[in-house]
Scaffold this active site. Structure first.
Site, PDB file in Angstrom:
ATOM      1  N   GLN A  45      -1.220   5.111  -4.155  1.00 15.80           N
ATOM      2  CA  GLN A  45      -1.392   3.760  -4.708  1.00 15.80           C
ATOM      3  C   GLN A  45      -2.736   3.195  -4.257  1.00 15.80           C
ATOM      4  OE1 GLN A  45       2.527   1.335  -4.302  1.00 15.80           O
ATOM      5  NE2 GLN A  45       2.654   2.945  -2.771  1.00 15.80           N
ATOM      6  N   SER A  51       5.047  -0.324   1.633  1.00 21.85           N
ATOM      7  CA  SER A  51       6.126  -1.270   1.945  1.00 21.85           C
ATOM      8  C   SER A  51       7.265  -1.194   0.935  1.00 21.85           C
ATOM      9  CB  SER A  51       5.565  -2.698   1.985  1.00 21.85           C
ATOM     10  OG  SER A  51       5.000  -3.025   0.728  1.00 21.85           O
ATOM     11  N   GLU A  67       6.609   0.756  10.148  1.00 23.62           N
ATOM     12  CA  GLU A  67       7.888   0.038  10.221  1.00 23.62           C
ATOM     13  C   GLU A  67       8.671   0.382   8.962  1.00 23.62           C
ATOM     14  OE1 GLU A  67       6.630  -3.975  10.367  1.00 23.62           O
ATOM     15  OE2 GLU A  67       5.794  -3.726  12.382  1.00 23.62           O
ATOM     16  N   HIS A 100      -3.127   3.496  -9.082  1.00 21.99           N
ATOM     17  CA  HIS A 100      -3.582   2.095  -9.203  1.00 21.99           C
ATOM     18  C   HIS A 100      -5.099   1.986  -9.369  1.00 21.99           C
ATOM     19  CE1 HIS A 100       0.329   0.413  -7.160  1.00 21.99           C
ATOM     20  NE2 HIS A 100       0.505   0.752  -8.424  1.00 21.99           N
ATOM     21  N   ASP A 143      -8.884   3.457  -2.420  1.00 19.60           N
ATOM     22  CA  ASP A 143      -9.966   4.084  -1.648  1.00 19.60           C
ATOM     23  C   ASP A 143     -10.041   5.565  -2.005  1.00 19.60           C
ATOM     24  OD1 ASP A 143      -8.387   5.822   0.186  1.00 19.60           O
ATOM     25  OD2 ASP A 143      -7.658   3.939   1.039  1.00 19.60           O
TER      26      ASP A 143
HETATM   27  C1  BJW Z   1       1.469   1.929   8.306  1.00 19.94           C
HETATM   28  C2  BJW Z   1       0.443   1.798   9.190  1.00 19.94           C
HETATM   29  C3  BJW Z   1       0.134   2.941   9.898  1.00 19.94           C
HETATM   30  C4  BJW Z   1       0.670  -0.090   8.329  1.00 19.94           C
HETATM   31  N1  BJW Z   1       0.813   4.063   9.692  1.00 19.94           N
HETATM   32  N2  BJW Z   1       2.129   3.055   8.101  1.00 19.94           N
HETATM   33  C5  BJW Z   1      10.674  -4.410 -11.492  1.00 19.94           C
HETATM   34  C6  BJW Z   1      10.549  -3.154 -12.068  1.00 19.94           C
HETATM   35  C7  BJW Z   1       9.333  -2.698 -12.575  1.00 19.94           C
HETATM   36  C8  BJW Z   1       8.208  -3.492 -12.480  1.00 19.94           C
HETATM   37  C9  BJW Z   1       8.316  -4.752 -11.898  1.00 19.94           C
HETATM   38  C10 BJW Z   1       9.531  -5.196 -11.428  1.00 19.94           C
HETATM   39  N3  BJW Z   1       9.354  -6.450 -10.943  1.00 19.94           N
HETATM   40  C11 BJW Z   1       8.064  -6.791 -11.102  1.00 19.94           C
HETATM   41  C12 BJW Z   1       7.409  -5.765 -11.679  1.00 19.94           C
HETATM   42  C13 BJW Z   1       5.982  -5.735 -12.000  1.00 19.94           C
HETATM   43  C14 BJW Z   1       5.001  -5.522 -10.871  1.00 19.94           C
HETATM   44  C15 BJW Z   1       5.633  -5.556  -9.493  1.00 19.94           C
HETATM   45  O1  BJW Z   1       6.007  -4.559  -8.942  1.00 19.94           O
HETATM   46  N4  BJW Z   1       5.705  -6.728  -8.884  1.00 19.94           N
HETATM   47  C16 BJW Z   1       6.286  -6.835  -7.553  1.00 19.94           C
HETATM   48  C17 BJW Z   1       5.434  -7.767  -6.729  1.00 19.94           C
HETATM   49  C18 BJW Z   1       7.719  -7.227  -7.667  1.00 19.94           C
HETATM   50  N5  BJW Z   1       4.350  -4.241 -11.078  1.00 19.94           N
HETATM   51  C19 BJW Z   1       3.353  -4.126 -11.938  1.00 19.94           C
HETATM   52  O2  BJW Z   1       2.927  -5.062 -12.579  1.00 19.94           O
HETATM   53  C20 BJW Z   1       2.786  -2.737 -12.124  1.00 19.94           C
HETATM   54  N6  BJW Z   1       2.808  -2.388 -13.477  1.00 19.94           N
HETATM   55  C21 BJW Z   1       3.967  -2.238 -14.154  1.00 19.94           C
HETATM   56  O3  BJW Z   1       5.045  -2.422 -13.627  1.00 19.94           O
HETATM   57  O4  BJW Z   1       3.813  -1.823 -15.443  1.00 19.94           O
HETATM   58  C22 BJW Z   1       5.009  -1.670 -16.241  1.00 19.94           C
HETATM   59  C23 BJW Z   1       5.805  -0.453 -15.920  1.00 19.94           C
HETATM   60  C24 BJW Z   1       7.156  -0.552 -15.704  1.00 19.94           C
HETATM   61  C25 BJW Z   1       7.909   0.584 -15.428  1.00 19.94           C
HETATM   62  C26 BJW Z   1       7.303   1.829 -15.394  1.00 19.94           C
HETATM   63  C27 BJW Z   1       5.964   1.919 -15.612  1.00 19.94           C
HETATM   64  C28 BJW Z   1       5.203   0.778 -15.846  1.00 19.94           C
HETATM   65  C29 BJW Z   1       1.334  -2.689 -11.658  1.00 19.94           C
HETATM   66  C30 BJW Z   1       1.228  -2.837 -10.175  1.00 19.94           C
HETATM   67  C31 BJW Z   1      -0.229  -2.877  -9.749  1.00 19.94           C
HETATM   68  C32 BJW Z   1      -0.347  -3.081  -8.249  1.00 19.94           C
HETATM   69  N7  BJW Z   1      -1.679  -3.313  -7.910  1.00 19.94           N
HETATM   70  C33 BJW Z   1      -2.022  -3.530  -6.503  1.00 19.94           C
HETATM   71  C34 BJW Z   1      -3.443  -4.103  -6.451  1.00 19.94           C
HETATM   72  C35 BJW Z   1      -4.425  -3.007  -6.733  1.00 19.94           C
HETATM   73  C36 BJW Z   1      -5.788  -3.513  -6.627  1.00 19.94           C
HETATM   74  C37 BJW Z   1      -6.276  -3.704  -5.264  1.00 19.94           C
HETATM   75  O5  BJW Z   1      -6.242  -2.768  -4.462  1.00 19.94           O
HETATM   76  O6  BJW Z   1      -6.717  -4.805  -5.047  1.00 19.94           O
HETATM   77  O7  BJW Z   1      -1.924  -2.312  -5.768  1.00 19.94           O
HETATM   78  S1  BJW Z   1      -0.925  -4.622  -5.639  1.00 19.94           S
HETATM   79  C38 BJW Z   1      -1.080  -3.830  -4.092  1.00 19.94           C
HETATM   80  O8  BJW Z   1       0.252  -3.422  -3.697  1.00 19.94           O
HETATM   81  C39 BJW Z   1      -1.908  -2.564  -4.337  1.00 19.94           C
HETATM   82  C40 BJW Z   1      -1.078  -1.520  -3.613  1.00 19.94           C
HETATM   83  O9  BJW Z   1      -1.352  -0.245  -4.155  1.00 19.94           O
HETATM   84  C41 BJW Z   1       0.334  -1.993  -3.827  1.00 19.94           C
HETATM   85  C42 BJW Z   1       1.323  -1.433  -2.838  1.00 19.94           C
HETATM   86  O10 BJW Z   1       1.045  -1.891  -1.558  1.00 19.94           O
HETATM   87  P1  BJW Z   1       1.329  -0.956  -0.306  1.00 19.94           P
HETATM   88  O11 BJW Z   1       0.450   0.226  -0.357  1.00 19.94           O
HETATM   89  O12 BJW Z   1       2.766  -0.712  -0.195  1.00 19.94           O
HETATM   90  O13 BJW Z   1       0.773  -1.896   0.876  1.00 19.94           O
HETATM   91  P2  BJW Z   1       1.548  -2.986   1.742  1.00 19.94           P
HETATM   92  O14 BJW Z   1       0.516  -3.821   2.388  1.00 19.94           O
HETATM   93  O15 BJW Z   1       2.597  -3.684   0.965  1.00 19.94           O
HETATM   94  O16 BJW Z   1       2.334  -2.144   2.847  1.00 19.94           O
HETATM   95  C43 BJW Z   1       1.647  -1.424   3.843  1.00 19.94           C
HETATM   96  C44 BJW Z   1       2.625  -0.512   4.533  1.00 19.94           C
HETATM   97  O17 BJW Z   1       1.885   0.261   5.451  1.00 19.94           O
HETATM   98  C45 BJW Z   1       3.697  -1.254   5.340  1.00 19.94           C
HETATM   99  O18 BJW Z   1       4.968  -0.712   4.995  1.00 19.94           O
HETATM  100  C46 BJW Z   1       3.356  -0.925   6.789  1.00 19.94           C
HETATM  101  O19 BJW Z   1       4.519  -0.735   7.606  1.00 19.94           O
HETATM  102  C47 BJW Z   1       2.608   0.372   6.641  1.00 19.94           C
HETATM  103  N8  BJW Z   1       1.642   0.634   7.689  1.00 19.94           N
HETATM  104  N9  BJW Z   1       0.000   0.459   9.158  1.00 19.94           N
HETATM  105  C48 BJW Z   1       1.830   4.034   8.758  1.00 19.94           C
HETATM  106  N10 BJW Z   1      -0.845   2.897  10.849  1.00 19.94           N
END
Ligand code: BJW
Length: 242
Positions: A100, A187, A213, A118, A103
């Site tokens: 996701q 997360s 976590e 992403h 980078d």
């Molecule tokens: C460590 C650590 C260490 C720390 N060692 N671990 C229900 C069903 C389907 C879709 C939706 C739904 N409800 C809502 C939606 C739509 C929406 C969505 O999900 N919204 C939610 C907020 C609810 N999704 C979308 O709009 C997506 N598109 C979509 O759904 O299209 C339709 C579709 C449907 C079905 C099938 C197919 C398509 C698009 C999502 C785009 C996300 N974009 C982002 C921004 C990218 C640009 C940017 O980088 O600026 O992507 S959001 C942001 O979150 C980024 C990340 O990739 C993404 C995930 O975050 P991640 O990686 O999990 O980071 P964190 O910060 O949340 O967590 C960090 C983790 O690391 C933690 O767990 C820590 O514990 C851990 N950690 N240090 C190991 N040292």
């Protein structure tokens, strides 16, 4: 006949899908999104991670991604990225790494079968033709698009909320055929990635979470291991290879 470690791994898990999130790059110095110190702490998601936000204020969104693109040149991949790349090289089965992260640290570590679902910070796309270009400089509202020569037509090649993530057909196909699914440093808040473990489970795969976590869905994985990625990932994948 005695099986080598790799052959016996092949029998257990001929096909592996790994999903990574911001946590795998955290120890390289790239900020995660949620939680204290996360990128979303100082930015509104609606402003910088939606198409509507981009139309409202392209200069603000470009500055947000310019800053992150510049910082990317100051960081290096870590032991977790390298462990995944080493594993892929030693493993004879099917291996797909879905990240996701925007980078390029998995590529720099040498991962080959890799999907940036992403998008990528080092790419931009033309809003008219959807052509994608490698891009290492800042993007401004004055930047000319290489394909249509229009100012302001280029956008960051990033999947924002409400947009379809990339290469979903390939990802779902791999999930439907995998025997082991490993989620690392995410997360579990953002769909569709947060639902991948369920697709893998439905295909009969074993599901494992490696996270600092436990994530939102930790209790629904077969195994959830807690610790920093630079320790857990090399340990886990070295153990898999025996
Ligand atoms: C460590 C650590 C260490 C720390 N060692 N671990 C229900 C069903 C389907 C879709 C939706 C739904 N409800 C809502 C939606 C739509 C929406 C969505 O999900 N919204 C939610 C907020 C609810 N999704 C979308 O709009 C997506 N598109 C979509 O759904 O299209 C339709 C579709 C449907 C079905 C099938 C197919 C398509 C698009 C999502 C785009 C996300 N974009 C982002 C921004 C990218 C640009 C940017 O980088 O600026 O992507 S959001 C942001 O979150 C980024 C990340 O990739 C993404 C995930 O975050 P991640 O990686 O999990 O980071 P964190 O910060 O949340 O967590 C960090 C983790 O690391 C933690 O767990 C820590 O514990 C851990 N950690 N240090 C190991 N040292």
């Amino acid at each position: 006949m005695q099986l080598t470690a790799d052959q016996s791994l092949m029998l257990n898990y001929p096909s592996i899908v790994v999903l990574t999130g911001a946590g795998i790059s955290a120890e390289s110095g790239i900020r995660t999104f949620r939680g204290s110190g996360g990128l979303w702490e100082n930015h509104s998601i609606e402003d910088v991670a939606t198409l509507e936000g981009y139309y409202r204020n392209p200069a603000l969104v470009q500055a947000f991604y310019n800053d992150r693109r510049q910082r990317l040149s100051e960081v290096v991949c870590n032991a977790a990225h390298k462990a995944l790349s080493d594993f892929e090289k030693s493993f004879d089965g099917e291996f797909l790494l879905v990240t996701q992260n925007v980078d390029d640290l998995h590529s720099r570590a040498g991962s080959q079968n890799l999907i940036h679902m992403h998008g990528e910070l080092y790419k931009v796309s033309c809003q008219d033709t959807e052509q994608v270009f490698e891009w290492y400089d800042d993007l401004t509202t004055e930047t000319l698009c290489p394909c249509c020569q229009m100012a302001g037509n280029l956008r960051p090649h990033i999947v924002w909320f409400g947009e379809m993530p990339l290469e979903m057909d390939r990802i779902y196909k791999a999930l439907s055929q995998c025997d082991l699914f490993v989620s690392i440093g995410t997360s579990g808040n953002v769909y569709p990635a947060a639902g991948f473990f369920e697709e893998a489970k439905a295909a009969g795969a074993e599901t494992v979470e490696l996270n600092l976590e436990p994530g939102t869905n930790a209790s629904r994985f077969d195994r959830s291991l807690s610790g920093p990625a630079t320790e857990l990932v090399p340990e886990f994948f070295n153990a898999l290879l025996g």
